[in-house]
Scaffold this motif. Structure first.
Motif, mmCIF file in Angstrom:
data_model
loop_
_atom_site.group_PDB
_atom_site.id
_atom_site.type_symbol
_atom_site.label_atom_id
_atom_site.label_comp_id
_atom_site.label_asym_id
_atom_site.label_seq_id
_atom_site.Cartn_x
_atom_site.Cartn_y
_atom_site.Cartn_z
ATOM 1 N N HIS A 109 -5.719 -2.274 3.195
ATOM 2 C CA HIS A 109 -5.704 -1.063 2.366
ATOM 3 C C HIS A 109 -4.577 -1.123 1.349
ATOM 4 O O HIS A 109 -3.477 -1.567 1.655
ATOM 5 C CB HIS A 109 -5.638 0.222 3.195
ATOM 6 N N MET A 143 4.273 0.530 1.609
ATOM 7 C CA MET A 143 4.438 -0.606 2.521
ATOM 8 C C MET A 143 4.734 -1.884 1.754
ATOM 9 O O MET A 143 4.093 -2.172 0.734
ATOM 10 C CB MET A 143 3.159 -0.787 3.338
ATOM 11 N N GLU A 185 7.267 1.422 4.999
ATOM 12 C CA GLU A 185 6.779 0.598 6.109
ATOM 13 C C GLU A 185 7.083 -0.843 5.726
ATOM 14 O O GLU A 185 6.779 -1.276 4.600
ATOM 15 C CB GLU A 185 5.271 0.793 6.308
ATOM 16 N N HIS A 187 4.566 7.282 2.558
ATOM 17 C CA HIS A 187 5.302 6.015 2.533
ATOM 18 C C HIS A 187 4.596 4.997 1.658
ATOM 19 O O HIS A 187 3.444 5.182 1.280
ATOM 20 C CB HIS A 187 5.460 5.450 3.956
ATOM 21 N N TYR A 216 8.993 1.622 10.384
ATOM 22 C CA TYR A 216 9.117 2.558 9.270
ATOM 23 C C TYR A 216 10.562 3.030 9.209
ATOM 24 O O TYR A 216 11.180 3.308 10.245
ATOM 25 C CB TYR A 216 8.222 3.786 9.467
ATOM 26 N N VAL A 268 0.598 5.776 0.943
ATOM 27 C CA VAL A 268 -0.178 6.843 1.587
ATOM 28 C C VAL A 268 0.137 8.169 0.908
ATOM 29 O O VAL A 268 1.299 8.591 0.865
ATOM 30 C CB VAL A 268 0.135 6.935 3.095
ATOM 31 N N HIS A 302 0.834 -1.199 0.000
ATOM 32 C CA HIS A 302 0.000 0.000 0.000
ATOM 33 C C HIS A 302 0.871 1.252 0.000
ATOM 34 O O HIS A 302 2.076 1.174 0.212
ATOM 35 C CB HIS A 302 -0.985 -0.003 1.176
HETATM 36 FE FE LIG Z 1 1.298 2.024 6.073
#
Ligand SMILES: [Fe+2]
Length: 306
Positions: free
Chosen positions: A189, A206, A257, A204, A247, A147, A145
């Motif tokens: 997510h 993941m 992450e 970030h 992180y 962000v 994922h």
């Molecule tokens: Fe995350």
């Protein structure tokens, strides 16, 4: 509709450093370089999922989503037209570069190039992590994922749910944070949006490993690196997707992450959106390095084409 997050592309003056950081620390496998000498990294049998291109500044080059097959891809193009998105077809050079059967792209209201494709090339049973990790959680859950920072959360929510068909998973609201999380498949997510007035960009992305020990070994490797790409949030467990992760910084402003054990949404019909008032059940404590570095690739909204 969209099946999964397929690939991510960045630009960075420090692109070369990803060859070492991506392999030795993250356990990704080097793929063939791009025509522009981009460092490309594999995390499964797909020919690559991450690319960092040479660039004058850290930037998000493209966000690549996949449809499951050609019929879904064609249906998605009809959807794009019906919601008023004017898209372009990828050139033959772009299809070759991305290693996909077909793709279309457009630039979203925040200046990010969104790509939809199908038929990405893979080489079965060839993924071989250079530090011997057991593997990444991808497949039906996609790459992982990311962000994004957006200047207005509800406006961005309206755009991305309508255009990309993302479904709200839940929200986290605490202190200065107001974050919405979205899924397109079982992964809790694939994208999240965090409000930051006047800004866009990426905080970030993941990567999820199959074995918790591989998270621990990554922490050791980073700590042994003497402050290079340091940990910015310690090991912890999130309230919403239950991911146990840490992180760290990267050579290119965007953070990573790195985690294990993320929640999988099995039945959308039974899923009920929650609001959490904390980011983590335990851990994810900020380190000194968090405050001495930019919080990701940050772009003032007037420079993003808006
Ligand atoms: Fe995350």
């Amino acid at each position: 509709m969209i099946h999964s997050l397929s690939y991510l592309g960045f630009g960075s003056p420090n692109f070369e450093e990803w060859a070492d950081f991506g392999t030795r620390v993250l356990g990704l496998e080097l793929a063939a370089r791009g025509e522009d000498d981009a460092v490309r990294l594999r995390m499964d049998d797909l020919n690559y999922r991450l690319a960092v291109h040479p660039a004058e500044r850290d930037e998000i080059r493209y966000i690549g989503w996949a449809c499951a097959n050609e019929a879904e891809f064609k249906a998605y193009l009809q959807h794009l037209t019906s919601v008023g998105v004017e898209f372009e077809s990828g050139s033959s050079g772009e299809l070759e570069e991305r290693q996909v059967a077909d793709l279309v792209w457009w630039v979203d209201p925040y200046g990010h190039r969104q790509e939809i494709s199908w038929g990405k090339r893979s080489s079965p049973t060839t993924f071989n992590s250079p530090r011997g990790i057991s593997g990444f959680v991808t497949g039906a859950q996609g790459l992982g994922h990311f962000v994004l920072f957006v200047p207005n959360l509800l406006e961005a929510d309206e755009y991305y749910t309508r255009v990309l068909g993302l479904k709200l998973s839940d929200r986290i609201i605490f202190n200065n944070f107001n974050i919405r999380f979205y899924h397109v498949n079982g992964r809790h997510h694939s994208m999240a949006l965090g409000e930051m007035p006047g800004m866009t960009g990426m905080n970030h992305f993941m990567l999820e490993v199959q074995n918790f020990g591989d998270v621990g070994r990554a922490i050791d490797l980073i700590n042994d690196d003497g402050g290079k790409n340091p940990i910015i949030l310690t090991l912890g467990r999130h309230t919403n997707d239950l991911m146990t992760s840490f992180y760290c910084d990267t050579p290119s402003s965007v953070k990573i992450e790195y985690g294990h054990g993320g929640y999988v949404i099995r039945d959308d019909a039974e899923w009920m959106v929650q609001t959490y008032s904390a980011n983590s059940i335990w851990g994810h404590r900020p380190t000194e390095a968090l405050h001495s570095r930019p919080p990701g690739i940050l772009i003032p909204i007037d420079q993003s084409g808006n």
